[in-house]
Design an enzyme around this catalytic site. Structure first.
Site, PDB file in Angstrom:
ATOM      1  CE  LYS A   1      96.294  66.815  67.440  1.00  0.00           C
ATOM      2  NZ  LYS A   1      96.678  66.780  69.358  1.00  0.00           N
TER       3      LYS A   1
ATOM      4  CD  GLU B   1      80.432  66.803  63.958  1.00  0.00           C
ATOM      5  OE1 GLU B   1      79.283  67.369  64.382  1.00  0.00           O
ATOM      6  OE2 GLU B   1      79.524  65.845  62.969  1.00  0.00           O
TER       7      GLU B   1
ATOM      8  CB  CYS C   1      80.078  69.779  71.925  1.00  0.00           C
ATOM      9  SG  CYS C   1      79.752  67.678  71.224  1.00  0.00           S
TER      10      CYS C   1
ATOM     11  CD  GLU D   1      81.443  75.034  73.413  1.00  0.00           C
ATOM     12  OE1 GLU D   1      82.880  75.271  72.619  1.00  0.00           O
ATOM     13  OE2 GLU D   1      81.810  73.526  73.153  1.00  0.00           O
TER      14      GLU D   1
HETATM   15  P1  NAP Z   1      90.529  72.389  71.141  1.00  0.00           P
HETATM   16  O1  NAP Z   1      91.431  73.441  71.633  1.00  0.00           O
HETATM   17  O2  NAP Z   1      90.361  73.054  69.576  1.00  0.00           O
HETATM   18  O3  NAP Z   1      90.926  70.886  69.892  1.00  0.00           O
HETATM   19  C1  NAP Z   1      90.816  70.324  69.959  1.00  0.00           C
HETATM   20  C2  NAP Z   1      91.907  69.400  69.234  1.00  0.00           C
HETATM   21  O4  NAP Z   1      92.160  69.780  68.383  1.00  0.00           O
HETATM   22  C3  NAP Z   1      93.357  68.578  69.812  1.00  0.00           C
HETATM   23  O5  NAP Z   1      93.609  67.387  69.246  1.00  0.00           O
HETATM   24  C4  NAP Z   1      93.970  69.863  70.120  1.00  0.00           C
HETATM   25  O6  NAP Z   1      95.187  69.626  69.488  1.00  0.00           O
HETATM   26  C5  NAP Z   1      94.170  70.105  68.125  1.00  0.00           C
HETATM   27  N1  NAP Z   1      94.738  72.148  68.493  1.00  0.00           N
HETATM   28  C6  NAP Z   1      94.457  72.629  68.463  1.00  0.00           C
HETATM   29  N2  NAP Z   1      95.258  73.585  68.331  1.00  0.00           N
HETATM   30  C7  NAP Z   1      96.055  73.500  66.668  1.00  0.00           C
HETATM   31  C8  NAP Z   1      96.144  73.676  65.768  1.00  0.00           C
HETATM   32  N3  NAP Z   1      96.385  74.400  65.722  1.00  0.00           N
HETATM   33  N4  NAP Z   1      96.273  72.913  64.527  1.00  0.00           N
HETATM   34  C9  NAP Z   1      95.529  72.081  64.866  1.00  0.00           C
HETATM   35  N5  NAP Z   1      94.976  71.067  65.657  1.00  0.00           N
HETATM   36  C10 NAP Z   1      95.099  71.621  66.647  1.00  0.00           C
HETATM   37  O7  NAP Z   1      88.977  71.366  72.042  1.00  0.00           O
HETATM   38  P2  NAP Z   1      89.218  71.172  73.200  1.00  0.00           P
HETATM   39  O8  NAP Z   1      89.463  72.035  74.075  1.00  0.00           O
HETATM   40  O9  NAP Z   1      90.442  69.432  72.606  1.00  0.00           O
HETATM   41  O10 NAP Z   1      88.046  70.397  72.831  1.00  0.00           O
HETATM   42  C11 NAP Z   1      86.590  70.969  73.424  1.00  0.00           C
HETATM   43  C12 NAP Z   1      85.599  71.577  71.861  1.00  0.00           C
HETATM   44  O11 NAP Z   1      85.271  70.804  71.072  1.00  0.00           O
HETATM   45  C13 NAP Z   1      84.659  72.463  72.483  1.00  0.00           C
HETATM   46  O12 NAP Z   1      84.239  73.708  71.782  1.00  0.00           O
HETATM   47  C14 NAP Z   1      83.868  71.226  72.366  1.00  0.00           C
HETATM   48  O13 NAP Z   1      82.192  72.038  71.572  1.00  0.00           O
HETATM   49  C15 NAP Z   1      84.361  70.865  71.001  1.00  0.00           C
HETATM   50  N6  NAP Z   1      84.021  69.715  70.732  1.00  0.00           N
HETATM   51  C16 NAP Z   1      82.339  69.387  69.541  1.00  0.00           C
HETATM   52  C17 NAP Z   1      82.050  68.051  69.109  1.00  0.00           C
HETATM   53  C18 NAP Z   1      81.375  67.690  68.319  1.00  0.00           C
HETATM   54  O14 NAP Z   1      80.453  66.674  67.359  1.00  0.00           O
HETATM   55  N7  NAP Z   1      80.684  69.002  67.378  1.00  0.00           N
HETATM   56  C19 NAP Z   1      82.209  66.539  70.312  1.00  0.00           C
HETATM   57  C20 NAP Z   1      83.377  67.045  70.892  1.00  0.00           C
HETATM   58  C21 NAP Z   1      83.549  68.922  71.408  1.00  0.00           C
HETATM   59  P3  NAP Z   1      95.764  69.759  71.501  1.00  0.00           P
HETATM   60  O15 NAP Z   1      95.300  68.351  72.452  1.00  0.00           O
HETATM   61  O16 NAP Z   1      98.200  69.813  71.984  1.00  0.00           O
HETATM   62  O17 NAP Z   1      95.604  71.685  71.679  1.00  0.00           O
END
Ligand code: NAP
Length: 489
Positions: free
Chosen positions: A186, A262, A296, A393
């Protein structure tokens, strides 16, 4: 800093935009579609299918139906399919880079770097597929042998963010397939096109129907919950924010689902007086500005020792101010737009909060007034420790810089966060570098390096930055279960 003239870009007409389930491209149960927007212009570039709970169930059905055959496929064959995926992706690197840049906004050099990194996961895990090695030992009592073998954990749900649409997907798909698992991906709603291009590539590489499925949705909560509630799903591998990670971990309790997480980061970047200034500035630019700060691993807080502080801030502001800002897909661009208007607003709110508390703007400091979602590279000095920007962040091209006096002070400040993904340390004194690396609470350290990501290294965080590791041999273990057989012969 300048904004290049905007050209109108569009994805290739051949690009798939429907759900990929059981080897078929399907429009999904909902009539509505999800808009995909070019963050460089704010204009619509495509629409993709909006999957409903029934579509997610169909994807799990397909993954479950394909599971036994894929698990029984000889490791060498699984390896060859992954190797083929590496070759196809490398051969189409420019096509992928342009697509990533279009839907995510990142500058082309960053997009090209991401494609190379993403493809490497296919190559690395093609090599790991044939090295799933168990062991046999004699029980200490001498009563029996302890035979341990590793088996695929089962159907995996993979959830990825928008900031590395290719690499975050391959970092999960490649070890899942190498281990013998089938999966449902997804991707983030903002960047689904790269995921569909990847699905088409995997089909061409010889991945059998149902082994990889891709479902996009505007309702991630209910769609992902439905998949997690299915007892056939045995793995959740999530990359995204700590907040969503917490929600998923709570949900995983219901089926005692194995989770790899992650999550977010708040990386400190520590520069000691004895650091090589030019090397520290090169590293700072890389750690802050790779992906326009939307990583991240992005350095979120800069701690610089008194003796080098003024020179560091001056050099950093000069380099940040010289960056060319513009649409990601313009060749001259070094810093593209941020992902959405909401991200732009949040970044600016963090900057204005810091300025309101006495921070000094050295360069940048407010959104650019034009189409698209552009924030200029920004350096802030004299930011108070309790300003929001030091604790949240930023996920954008903004660098708060703070002065420190002693090693202990720098370590305490670095550790004063719930996150623990990565930290950067610059010093010419290797003993100090290793001592500080050991004391800073992070899963990864860049010691005199502004970048650490490598498919051959274990990537992951401590504290609330995550659970488990991706890449290296560790990455495949996340998709395997140890089976212990007590026996004698
Ligand atoms: P996010 O809002 O947490 O979304 C990540 C994924 O989760 C998306 O596919 C999102 O779908 C989905 N999602 C959102 N709400 C959900 C729910 N209630 N249940 C299940 N899935 C759900 O994060 P983002 O804004 O896309 O990405 C940025 C974040 O990712 C930052 O905090 C960054 O640090 C972190 N990150 C971490 C790493 C690592 O390796 N540690 C690497 C890259 C990024 P939708 O797009 O439809 O909302």
């Amino acid at each position: 800093m300048s904004v290049a003239s905007q050209k109108v870009a569009e994805p290739a007409a051949s690009l798939k935009t429907d759900l990929y389930i059981g080897g078929q491209w399907l429009p999904g149960r909902r009539a509505e579609r999800i808009d995909v927007v070019d963050p460089s212009t704010g204009k619509l570039i495509a629409t993709v299918a909006d999957g409903a709970v029934e579509d997610a169930r169909a994807a799990v059905d397909a993954a479950a139906a394909a599971a036994a055959d894929w698990a029984a496929t000889p490791p060498r064959r699984r390896a060859e399919v992954l190797r083929k995926a590496f070759e196809l992706m490398t051969g189409r690197a420019e096509e992928f880079a342009q697509l990533i840049s279009l839907e995510n906004g990142k500058a082309l050099p960053d997009a090209r770097g991401e494609v190379a990194y993403a493809a490497e996961f296919f190559r690395w895990f093609s090599e790991e597929a044939v090295r799933i090695i168990g062991d046999i030992t004699m029980a200490p009592s001498g009563a029996n042998r302890i035979v341990v073998q590793y088996q695929p954990i089962g159907v995996a749900v993979l959830i990825t963010p928008w900031n590395f649409p290719a690499a975050m997907a391959t970092r999960k798909i490649a070890p899942a397939l190498a281990a013998g698992c089938t999966c449902v991906l997804k991707p983030a709603a903002e960047t689904p096109l790269t995921a569909f291009a990847m699905a088409a590539l995997l089909e061409e590489a010889g991945v059998p129907k149902g082994v990889v499925n891709v479902v996009t949705t505007s309702t991630p909560g209910e769609v992902v919950s439905a998949m997690m509630a299915d007892p056939r799903v045995r793995k959740l591998s999530f990359t995204g924010s700590t907040n969503v990670g917490r929600i998923l971990l709570r949900g995983a309790a219901d089926t005692v689902l194995s989770c790899s997480m992650e999550l977010g980061g708040n990386a400190p970047f520590i520069v000691f007086d004895d650091a090589d200034l030019d090397a520290a500035l090169d590293g700072a630019m890389l750690a802050k500005m790779r992906n326009g700060g939307e990583a991240c691993t992005a350095a979120n807080r800069f701690y610089v020792q008194s003796g080098i502080f003024e020179r560091f801030v001056e050099g950093f502001a000069r380099r940040m101010g010289a960056m060319k800002v513009g649409p990601g897909y313009d060749e001259a661009t070094q810093c593209g737009p941020v992902i959405t208007p909401a991200a732009l607003k949040k970044i600016d709110a963090l900057v204005q909060d810091a300025v309101g508390q006495g921070a000094e703007v050295k360069v940048g400091g407010k959104p650019l007034d034009q189409d698209g979602y552009f924030y200029p590279p920004t350096v802030l000095a004299g930011v108070p420790a309790d300003a929001r920007i030091m604790n949240e962040e930023i996920f954008g091209p903004v660098a708060p810089v703070v002065r420190f006096e002693t090693e202990e002070e720098a370590i305490a400040a670095a550790n004063d966060t719930e996150y623990g993904l990565i930290a950067y340390v610059y010093t010419r004194d290797l003993a100090r570098g290793l001592r500080v690396s050991e004391k800073v609470e992070a899963g990864m350290i860049g010691l005199n390096r502004g970048i650490a990501s490598d498919p051959a290294a274990p990537f992951g965080g401590v504290k609330q930055s995550g659970l488990g590791r991706e890449g290296a041999h560790h990455g495949i273990l996340e998709f395997l279960e140890a089976k212990y057989i007590a026996t004698n012969w």
